[in-house]
Write a protein that holds these residues in place. Sequence first.
Motif, PDB file in Angstrom:
ATOM      1  N   LYS A  11       1.584  24.159 -21.765  1.00  0.00           N
ATOM      2  CA  LYS A  11       1.015  25.319 -22.452  1.00  0.00           C
ATOM      3  C   LYS A  11       1.479  25.389 -23.900  1.00  0.00           C
ATOM      4  CE  LYS A  11       1.149  29.169 -20.031  1.00  0.00           C
ATOM      5  NZ  LYS A  11       1.637  30.214 -19.117  1.00  0.00           N
ATOM      6  N   ARG A  64      -0.901  25.113 -27.145  1.00  0.00           N
ATOM      7  CA  ARG A  64      -0.922  26.204 -28.124  1.00  0.00           C
ATOM      8  C   ARG A  64      -0.708  25.674 -29.540  1.00  0.00           C
ATOM      9  NH1 ARG A  64       2.338  29.308 -30.914  1.00  0.00           N
ATOM     10  NH2 ARG A  64       4.172  28.187 -30.163  1.00  0.00           N
ATOM     11  N   ASP A  78      -8.992  34.732 -30.090  1.00  0.00           N
ATOM     12  CA  ASP A  78      -8.532  34.340 -28.755  1.00  0.00           C
ATOM     13  C   ASP A  78      -9.354  33.160 -28.262  1.00  0.00           C
ATOM     14  OD1 ASP A  78      -6.650  36.347 -28.672  1.00  0.00           O
ATOM     15  OD2 ASP A  78      -8.004  37.797 -27.748  1.00  0.00           O
ATOM     16  N   GLY A 126      -5.100  29.666 -25.855  1.00  0.00           N
ATOM     17  CA  GLY A 126      -4.169  30.573 -26.501  1.00  0.00           C
ATOM     18  C   GLY A 126      -4.750  31.213 -27.745  1.00  0.00           C
ATOM     19  N   PRO A 127      -4.107  32.265 -28.247  1.00  0.00           N
ATOM     20  CA  PRO A 127      -4.578  32.925 -29.467  1.00  0.00           C
ATOM     21  C   PRO A 127      -4.345  32.049 -30.688  1.00  0.00           C
ATOM     22  CG  PRO A 127      -2.513  33.894 -28.722  1.00  0.00           C
ATOM     23  CD  PRO A 127      -2.933  32.934 -27.658  1.00  0.00           C
ATOM     24  N   ASP A 141      -3.070  34.500 -17.174  1.00  0.00           N
ATOM     25  CA  ASP A 141      -1.712  34.394 -17.716  1.00  0.00           C
ATOM     26  C   ASP A 141      -0.961  33.198 -17.145  1.00  0.00           C
ATOM     27  OD1 ASP A 141      -1.918  36.540 -19.404  1.00  0.00           O
ATOM     28  OD2 ASP A 141      -1.197  37.996 -17.930  1.00  0.00           O
ATOM     29  N   VAL A 180       0.220  31.709 -24.047  1.00  0.00           N
ATOM     30  CA  VAL A 180       0.346  32.980 -24.757  1.00  0.00           C
ATOM     31  C   VAL A 180       1.551  32.890 -25.667  1.00  0.00           C
ATOM     32  CG1 VAL A 180      -0.773  34.383 -23.000  1.00  0.00           C
ATOM     33  CG2 VAL A 180       1.659  33.948 -22.830  1.00  0.00           C
ATOM     34  N   GLU A 181       1.477  33.589 -26.812  1.00  0.00           N
ATOM     35  CA  GLU A 181       2.574  33.545 -27.764  1.00  0.00           C
ATOM     36  C   GLU A 181       3.757  34.381 -27.309  1.00  0.00           C
ATOM     37  OE1 GLU A 181       1.055  34.694 -31.505  1.00  0.00           O
ATOM     38  OE2 GLU A 181       0.073  32.769 -31.905  1.00  0.00           O
ATOM     39  N   HIS A 228       0.851  39.424 -26.001  1.00  0.00           N
ATOM     40  CA  HIS A 228      -0.459  38.782 -26.072  1.00  0.00           C
ATOM     41  C   HIS A 228      -0.997  38.402 -24.695  1.00  0.00           C
ATOM     42  CE1 HIS A 228       0.775  38.281 -30.302  1.00  0.00           C
ATOM     43  NE2 HIS A 228      -0.528  38.213 -30.557  1.00  0.00           N
ATOM     44  N   ARG A 229      -0.422  38.935 -23.632  1.00  0.00           N
ATOM     45  CA  ARG A 229      -0.909  38.622 -22.305  1.00  0.00           C
ATOM     46  C   ARG A 229      -2.293  39.241 -22.100  1.00  0.00           C
ATOM     47  NH1 ARG A 229       2.676  36.292 -18.985  1.00  0.00           N
ATOM     48  NH2 ARG A 229       4.863  36.313 -19.597  1.00  0.00           N
ATOM     49  N   HIS A 230      -3.016  38.663 -21.171  1.00  0.00           N
ATOM     50  CA  HIS A 230      -4.363  39.154 -20.903  1.00  0.00           C
ATOM     51  C   HIS A 230      -4.301  40.518 -20.224  1.00  0.00           C
ATOM     52  CE1 HIS A 230      -4.980  34.804 -21.381  1.00  0.00           C
ATOM     53  NE2 HIS A 230      -6.170  35.138 -21.838  1.00  0.00           N
TER      54      HIS A 230
END
Length: 440
Positions: A33, A37, A76, A80-81, A138, A143-144, A148-150
């Motif tokens: 992940k 990212r 998004d 990842g964002p 998630d 995720v950062e 920033h979780r969904h």
Amino acid sequence: MDGVPQRLEISSVERIVEGARLDDFGLSLEEGKEIQRRLQTGLTQFQAAQAGQQDRKCKDCDGLRRVHDYRSRTIDSLLGPCCVRVPRWCSCACGKAQDSRTSSLETLLNGRATPELERIQAELGSRLSFREAARVLDLVVPVESATHRHNHRTVSHRLAKVADQIEKWDIASPYRISRARESAVSVFIDGAYIRAVPGYQSRHFEIAMGRVVVQGRPPRQFAAAPNIATAKYDVVRAAMRAQGWLPGRDVTVFSDGEIGLQSIVLSATRQPVTHILDWFHLSMRLGHIEQAWEGIRHRQDLNVFLRDVAVHMPRMRHLLWSGYVREATRTVKHLLAQLDQYPGLRDTSIKLRRLYELITNLRTYLVQNKTSIVNYCQRYWSGKPISSSPAESAANSLVNARMNKKRQMRWSPIGAHRVLQVRAAVADGRLKKAKLDLAA
């Protein structure tokens, strides 16, 4: 840049050979992940920089504009964002204004999420509860940070956005010419009830759903809720158009005999249709009568009074299976006349009274649907459909698996309608591509 290869270090992974275990084999989920990212961040920043260089050039005088300042934009994505640094340009020396809406950056960064992420969130939200869909995302999406979780509300909103796009494109899709022009269009339609949200005008509201089947094409599923902007017949008409239906082409409707379901298809076609009563619902009513008769036919005190009933009872199923509606209706009248001769006996026996009520309901059912009863035996041996089982299957896949069957959530009509549009697109395989296969 501009066709010149570039090299950028994204991440480094270290492993110890001595004493390595299975836990050290390959990349862990967190390492994967993180690599995804960082790769996504570097690639998106490079794309934004390239698009910004194209926008810097004035379209009128070919001069280069100066940078006013920089701002950050967050998009998004499924990996990842992506937070990119975007330039803002000063006015050109020629004095001509530039339309920012047609710039390369605005075209690239149009929206707050990529269409791929929206489709994945919509599909998960249609299959699982919104909170469970956010939790699953998630687990696999980088995720950062915890902020920033969904979120389940984000999943719900993006499902609504995708559902509105599906409905808009479905309704606006043109007529498609089918290769199987001579084959009939079969519409299998049924209804289901869903628990309504508190404050709604009733505790439940009815969903109309089913399938449109044409020879040579995969079946097309549809579903619609009441009291929304799009009428139920518009949804049915869009599904029929996608299957190659044209005005004037014969349509056969299979339902349980409810007038409301037939009227939906009539409004969709705006022409007469052929309605066939579902054999399963008709057989189920006969089964209830046969079961009630089995409970009393061995009683010695009733054999003398119900001699004619014992003669006519086995004939009813055969007559209806062969399409002899008049004879079956006459047989039902004889049964009721035989039971009416002994009203006192009927009132004292609960089972006999139950048999009388079931036969009375069958007579009403036959009178209401006498034009819809066909020769089921002939259709069955010819390989033609005789029941609305495809509609029952659509009810299980579209409605029951998400909204009924031990599901505690209550729905508003618009919320249920949007989930049903996405579930139908998922079931038909129309949600796999960037632009949905709406009428292919």
